[in-house]
Design a protein around this motif. Structure first.
Motif, short mmCIF file in Angstrom:
data_model
loop_
_atom_site.label_atom_id
_atom_site.label_comp_id
_atom_site.label_asym_id
_atom_site.label_seq_id
_atom_site.Cartn_x
_atom_site.Cartn_y
_atom_site.Cartn_z
N HIS A 107 -29.28 18.91 38.36
CA HIS A 107 -27.97 18.33 38.06
C HIS A 107 -27.49 17.54 39.28
CE1 HIS A 107 -24.27 18.29 35.67
NE2 HIS A 107 -23.58 18.55 36.77
N HIS A 108 -27.75 18.09 40.44
CA HIS A 108 -27.34 17.43 41.68
C HIS A 108 -28.16 16.15 41.91
CE1 HIS A 108 -25.50 17.91 45.80
NE2 HIS A 108 -26.36 16.93 46.00
N ARG A 112 -13.15 21.58 41.09
CA ARG A 112 -14.02 22.02 39.99
C ARG A 112 -13.33 21.78 38.65
NH1 ARG A 112 -14.63 27.32 40.13
NH2 ARG A 112 -16.55 27.33 38.93
N GLY A 133 -25.24 20.23 32.85
CA GLY A 133 -23.86 20.55 33.23
C GLY A 133 -23.28 21.65 32.37
N GLY A 181 -20.96 20.04 45.71
CA GLY A 181 -22.23 20.25 46.42
C GLY A 181 -22.08 20.28 47.93
N ARG A 234 -29.16 23.60 38.66
CA ARG A 234 -28.19 23.05 39.60
C ARG A 234 -28.81 21.96 40.46
NH1 ARG A 234 -23.23 26.25 41.32
NH2 ARG A 234 -22.44 24.71 42.76
N GLY A 238 -18.28 16.16 41.83
CA GLY A 238 -19.58 16.82 41.95
C GLY A 238 -20.10 16.79 43.37
N HIS A 279 -13.74 18.29 37.71
CA HIS A 279 -15.11 18.08 37.25
C HIS A 279 -15.26 18.51 35.78
CE1 HIS A 279 -19.29 17.18 38.38
NE2 HIS A 279 -19.66 18.18 37.58
N GLN A 317 -27.61 15.04 32.01
CA GLN A 317 -26.53 15.56 32.84
C GLN A 317 -25.60 16.44 32.00
OE1 GLN A 317 -27.10 15.32 35.74
NE2 GLN A 317 -25.39 14.94 37.09
N HIS A 370 -27.38 24.92 51.13
CA HIS A 370 -26.90 25.05 49.75
C HIS A 370 -27.96 24.70 48.72
CE1 HIS A 370 -24.61 24.73 46.13
NE2 HIS A 370 -24.69 23.42 46.11
N TYR A 382 -13.81 31.08 47.98
CA TYR A 382 -14.54 29.97 47.35
C TYR A 382 -13.55 29.06 46.64
CZ TYR A 382 -17.72 27.65 44.02
OH TYR A 382 -18.41 26.74 43.27
C1 HEM Z 1 -22.39 11.83 35.37
C2 HEM Z 1 -22.12 13.03 35.22
C3 HEM Z 1 -22.12 14.14 36.26
C4 HEM Z 1 -22.36 14.11 37.60
C5 HEM Z 1 -22.71 12.91 38.46
C6 HEM Z 1 -22.26 15.47 38.08
C7 HEM Z 1 -22.45 15.87 39.39
C8 HEM Z 1 -22.42 17.17 39.84
C9 HEM Z 1 -22.78 17.59 41.16
C10 HEM Z 1 -23.28 16.70 42.27
C11 HEM Z 1 -22.59 18.93 41.23
C12 HEM Z 1 -22.83 19.82 42.45
C13 HEM Z 1 -24.15 20.50 42.32
C14 HEM Z 1 -24.43 21.36 43.52
O1 HEM Z 1 -24.83 20.82 44.56
O2 HEM Z 1 -24.28 22.57 43.44
C15 HEM Z 1 -22.12 19.37 39.96
C16 HEM Z 1 -21.82 20.68 39.63
C17 HEM Z 1 -21.48 21.09 38.36
N1 HEM Z 1 -21.33 20.27 37.24
FE1 HEM Z 1 -21.60 18.29 37.14
N2 HEM Z 1 -21.94 16.30 37.03
C18 HEM Z 1 -21.86 15.52 35.90
C19 HEM Z 1 -21.59 15.92 34.62
C20 HEM Z 1 -21.30 17.23 34.28
C21 HEM Z 1 -21.03 17.67 32.94
C22 HEM Z 1 -21.04 16.81 31.69
C23 HEM Z 1 -20.78 19.01 33.02
C24 HEM Z 1 -20.45 19.89 31.85
C25 HEM Z 1 -19.57 20.81 31.85
C26 HEM Z 1 -20.91 19.41 34.41
C27 HEM Z 1 -20.74 20.69 34.90
C28 HEM Z 1 -20.98 21.09 36.19
C29 HEM Z 1 -20.90 22.45 36.64
C30 HEM Z 1 -20.56 23.67 35.78
C31 HEM Z 1 -21.22 22.45 37.99
C32 HEM Z 1 -21.27 23.68 38.92
C33 HEM Z 1 -19.90 23.88 39.46
C34 HEM Z 1 -19.69 25.22 40.10
O3 HEM Z 1 -20.48 26.14 39.90
O4 HEM Z 1 -18.70 25.36 40.80
N3 HEM Z 1 -21.21 18.30 35.15
N4 HEM Z 1 -22.02 18.27 39.12
#
Ligand code: HEM
Ligand code: HEM
Ligand code: SF4
Ligand code: SF4
Lengths: 232, 374
Positions: free
Chosen positions: A182-183, A62, A149, A41, A179, A37, A65, A145, B311, B241
Motif C-alpha cells: 500500500h505504501h 488518519r 487500503g 508512514g 501495508r 498516507g 485518510h 490501492q 517502520h 499513537y
Molecule cells: C491513492 C490512494 C491512496 C494512497 C496514496 C494511500 C497511501 C497510504 C500510505 C502511504 C499509508 C502509510 C503506510 C505505512 O507506511 O504504514 C497508508 C495507510 C493506510 N491507508 Fe492508504 N492510501 C490510499 C488509499 C487508501 C484507501 C482507498 C483506503 C481504504 C480505506 C486506505 C486505507 C489505509 C489504511 C487503513 C492505512 C493504515 C493506517 C493506520 O493503520 O493507521 N488507503 N495509505
C-alpha cells in the motif's frame, strides 16, 4: 498572411459533467490520501513534550485518510459505471487498446512525446490512445490501492463494508506485506501526478486545442480538416 | 481396539489434587476460554465425564521455545494439571522413556488411540532433499508427520515454525522448511508466536477439552479467541499513537516518557496476538511494556520483514537500508528532472511547430474592443 493559414476549429464536447466531477473529486482525494498516507508512514515531530490527552493530530490525519478513502472509492465506482454509459470519449474502449488504429496512435504519441517529432497524423480529440492506456493502468492501481487500503482498514473497523475486504490479507501473507505494498503504490501516484500534469500542459502547448481547460469546461477543439478525416 | 481412558477428573485426582483444587482449575479454564462464571459447571461437567485424550507432541525443526513457554503458563494449577492430566505420551523433550522404548510408546499411542489422540507439532518440516535435514529415529520428519497426522483427532501447530515456517524458512530457505498446513490435508489449528504465549497454548488445549471441538479460526487458521485483535488495538501506549507522540530513538526523552514505539519499528499495527491483553510470565509485562517494539513474531513472514527498527521493511533487491521511500524519492526526483529537461527540449526541438501554431492564430479587426479604447 493568407486566410488559408488561419486554423478553423470546431468545439467538441468531450468530457461530460460526471467525468469532470469524477476527475476533480479524484484529484482532490488522491492528493489528500498521499499527504495523509505519507504522514501515516513517516510521522513528523510535532508538539512533543505534551501528554496524550492534550492532542490528537495523528488520529486526525488518519481520519482524513479514511474519509478521503471512502469518497475516493465510491467516486471510482461511479467512473467505472460511466465507462459503460457515458459518451464515446468516456467509454472503456478508449482505455484498452484492442484496435490496430489505437496501437498506431500509441506509436505516434511516443514519437511526439519522447522523440519530440512533430505530429504527422490527427490525434484523437478524446484521450489519445497512449493516455487512455496509461489511465487504464492507473485505474488498476486505484483498484489495488482500494483493495489493500480497505483490507488494512478492516482491522480497525467492525462495520460490514471494510469487512468485505478481509480476504485480501492472506493473499499477501499478512498485514505487514499489505501495508508495505500500500505504501509502495503511493509512489506510483506521486510519479503519475508529476508526469500527468506535465503531459497535460505539454499537449495543450503543442496541440493548441484546449487540453487543460477541457477538464474544467468539457470542451476541446478540432480543426475543420481533421474533423473531415475523423471517422470516430 | 482403543482402550478406555480415565476422565480428566479421575486423572487429576489420581495426582493427589483435592476437589477444591479441581474446581479452582475449572474456573481458571473457563476464564481462559472466555466463559462467564455461569459457564463453570459446563467445564466441570466436561472434565468429569470426558475421557482424558492422549497427546503426541512432535518436535521437528525448532528451538524448543514453544515447549519452554508452555511449561511456564500463568496459573500454576493450570500448568501443573495440564501436564498431569494430558498424558503426554510422546514428546522428545519431556517424556520419561527414551530410545526404542520411546518409539514404542509413540507407536502404541497412534495405534491404540487411533482417531482420539491430539497431535501437537512444534517446528517446521524440511521438505528439501527428501527431508534429510531433519531425521528422527532414522526417519524423515515428513514421514513421521504423515503417519501421526493420519489418525489424529485434532492437529495443532505450535508456534511460528509449525504455523508459518519461521526463521528456518527465511530467504533463501535452504532446507525448504515448510509449515504443517501445507503438508497435510487435515485442518490445522495454528498457534503462532515465537514462542506463543503459554496461556494461549493452554487455552487452546483447554478449549479442545471443554468443547470437544477446535476453536473458531480466523482467515489464517488461528483461534479467534486469541488472535482476533492486533497488539496495536490493545496496547496501553495507543493513546500516544493517536496523539502523534513517538519515541524517536531508544534513549531519548520520549522513550523515558513511554511514548509510542511506531517510529522505531513497532509491528503492533500489523500483528495479531494477545500479548497486550494476556501479557507474559504470569502477566508481568510484554515487550512493548518493557520498552521494545513488537517484532510481529506471530505473523507470517515476520523474519524477512527486517530491519526491525524501522517502520517499513527494506526493499528487496535494493540493499538493506533502502525503504520504499528512498526508492520512491529517487524515482520522483527523476520524474521531475525528466519533465523539466523535456520542457526545455520541447521549446528547442519544436520551434517550428510552435511557430506554425502561432501563425495559425486569427487576427482581430481594428475596431474590436481589445487593446484599450483607441
Ligand atoms: C491513492 C490512494 C491512496 C494512497 C496514496 C494511500 C497511501 C497510504 C500510505 C502511504 C499509508 C502509510 C503506510 C505505512 O507506511 O504504514 C497508508 C495507510 C493506510 N491507508 Fe492508504 N492510501 C490510499 C488509499 C487508501 C484507501 C482507498 C483506503 C481504504 C480505506 C486506505 C486505507 C489505509 C489504511 C487503513 C492505512 C493504515 C493506517 C493506520 O493503520 O493507521 N488507503 N495509505
Ligand atoms: C491540477 C491538476 C490536474 C489537471 C490540470 C488535470 C487535467 C487533466 C486533463 C486535461 C485530463 C484529460 C487528458 C486527456 O485528454 O487525455 C485528465 C485526465 C485524467 N486525470 Fe487529471 N489533472 C490534474 C490532476 C490529476 C490528479 C491529481 C489525478 C489523480 C491521480 C488525475 C487523474 C486523471 C485521470 C485518471 C484522468 C483520466 C480521466 C477519465 O477519463 O476518467 N489528474 N486530467
Ligand atoms: S507501541 Fe506499537 S502497538 Fe503500541 S500503540 Fe505504538 S505502534 Fe501500536
Ligand atoms: S509483542 Fe509482538 S513480537 Fe513480541 S511476543 Fe507479542 S507478537 Fe511477538
Amino acid at each position: 498572411m493568407t486566410a488559408e493559414q488561419k486554423a478553423l476549429y470546431n468545439r467538441v464536447y468531450v468530457w461530460e459533467f460526471p467525468v469532470r466531477l469524477y476527475h476533480w473529486l479524484n484529484g482532490i482525494t488522491v492528493t489528500l490520501l498521499i499527504i495523509s498516507g505519507f504522514l501515516i508512514g513517516n510521522p513528523i515531530r510535532l508538539f512533543y513534550a505534551n501528554e496524550a490527552y492534550q492532542q490528537y493530530w495523528f488520529g486526525t490525519v488518519r481520519f482524513i485518510h479514511f474519509v478521503s478513502a471512502y469518497i475516493f472509492f465510491f467516486n471510482f465506482l461511479v467512473r467505472i459505471y460511466w465507462g459503460f454509459v457515458g459518451n464515446t470519449f468516456a467509454r472503456w474502449s478508449n482505455f484498452i487498446p484492442l484496435k490496430k488504429k489505437q496501437w498506431r496512435e500509441i506509436g505516434q504519441v511516443l514519437k511526439v512525446d519522447i522523440l519530440l517529432a512533430d505530429p504527422s497524423e490527427r490525434m484523437s480529440v478524446g484521450h489519445n490512445s497512449l493516455a487512455g492506456f496509461v489511465y487504464f493502468l492507473t485505474f488498476l492501481a486505484f483498484a489495488f490501492q482500494s483493495l489493500t487500503g480497505f483490507a488494512l482498514y478492516s482491522a480497525n473497523s467492525t462495520s460490514f463494508f471494510p469487512r468485505l475486504f478481509t480476504w485480501v490479507i492472506p493473499l499477501f501473507g499478512g498485514d505487514m506485506a499489505v501495508r508495505q505494498w500500500h505504501h509502495v503504490f503511493m509512489w506510483f501516484f506521486i510519479v503519475f501526478i508529476i508526469i500527468h500534469l506535465y503531459l497535460v500542459f505539454y499537449h495543450d502547448y503543442i496541440e493548441g486545442r484546449g487540453t487543460t481547460s477541457s477538464m474544467v469546461g468539457g470542451w476541446k477543439f478540432e480543426k475543420d480538416e481533421d474533423l473531415k478525416n475523423s471517422n470516430d | 481396539m482403543p482402550e478406555k481412558m480415565p476422565t480428566m477428573r479421575e486423572a487429576i485426582e489420581s495426582k493427589g489434587y483435592s476437589r477444591r483444587d479441581f474446581l479452582r482449575y475449572c474456573s481458571a479454564a473457563a476464564a481462559i476460554v472466555g466463559l462467564e462464571s455461569l459457564g463453570i459447571p459446563k467445564v466441570v461437567r466436561a472434565f468429569e465425564t470426558k475421557p482424558r485424550p492422549p497427546v503426541i507432541w512432535l518436535h521437528f525443526q525448532e528451538c524448543t521455545c514453544c515447549s519452554e513457554s508452555f511449561i511456564r503458563s500463568t496459573h500454576p494449577i493450570v500448568a501443573d494439571v495440564i501436564f498431569d492430566y494430558l498424558s503426554l505420551d510422546y514428546t522428545e523433550t519431556l517424556m520419561a522413556p527414551s530410545g526404542f522404548q520411546a518409539e514404542k510408546s509413540y507407536k502404541d499411542t497412534i495405534t491404540k488411540y487411533a482417531g482420539q489422540y491430539i497431535l501437537l507439532i512444534e517446528g517446521s518440516v524440511p521438505a528439501g532433499n527428501d527431508g534429510v535435514y531433519c531425521m528422527i529415529g532414522g526417519r524423515s520428519a515428513e514421514s513421521i508427520l504423515q503417519e501421526a497426522a493420519k489418525d489424529a483427532a485434532a492437529v495443532i501447530a505450535w508456534g511460528s515454525c509449525a504455523s508459518n515456517g519461521c526463521v528456518q524458512s527465511a530467504k533463501p530457505n535452504p532446507t525448504n522448511a515448510t509449515p504443517i498446513h501445507k503438508l497435510i490435508d487435515k485442518p490445522v489449528v495454528k498457534v503462532p508466536g515465537c514462542p506463543p504465549i503459554a496461556d494461549v497454548m493452554t487455552g487452546v488445549i483447554t478449549h479442545l477439552l471443554v468443547f470437544g471441538s477446535t476453536p473458531e479460526l480466523d482467515s489464517q487458521g488461528r483461534p479467534k479467541e486469541f488472535y482476533s485483535r492486533r497488539v496495536h488495538d490493545t496496547c496501553y501506549r495507543r493513546p500516544y499513537y493517536d496523539a502523534g507522540l513517538f519515541v524517536e530513538s531508544f534513549d531519548d526523552e520520549n522513550a523515558r516518557k513511554g511514548y509510542c514505539l511506531y517510529k522505531v519499528g513497532c509491528r503492533g499495527p500489523v500483528t495479531y496476538n494477545a500479548c497486550a491483553v494476556t501479557r507474559w510470565n504470569g502477566g508481568v509485562s510484554y515487550p512493548i511494556q518493557s520498552g521494545h517494539g513488537c517484532l510481529g513474531c506471530s505473523e507470517n513472514g515476520y523474519w524477512d520483514n527486517g530491519p526491525f527498527y524501522q517502520h517499513l521493511a527494506s526493499f528487496p533487491g535494493f540493499g538493506v537500508e533502502s525503504t520504499a521511500d528512498t526508492i520512491g524519492t529517487t524515482v520522483g526526483i527523476g520524474a521531475a528532472a525528466g519533465v523539466t529537461a523535456h520542457a526545455v527540449a520541447t521549446n528547442i526541438r519544436k520551434r517550428k511547430l510552435i511557430q506554425k501554431l502561432k501563425s495559425e492564430s486569427a487576427e482581430l479587426k481594428e475596431d474590436s474592443n481589445e487593446g484599450g479604447n483607441n
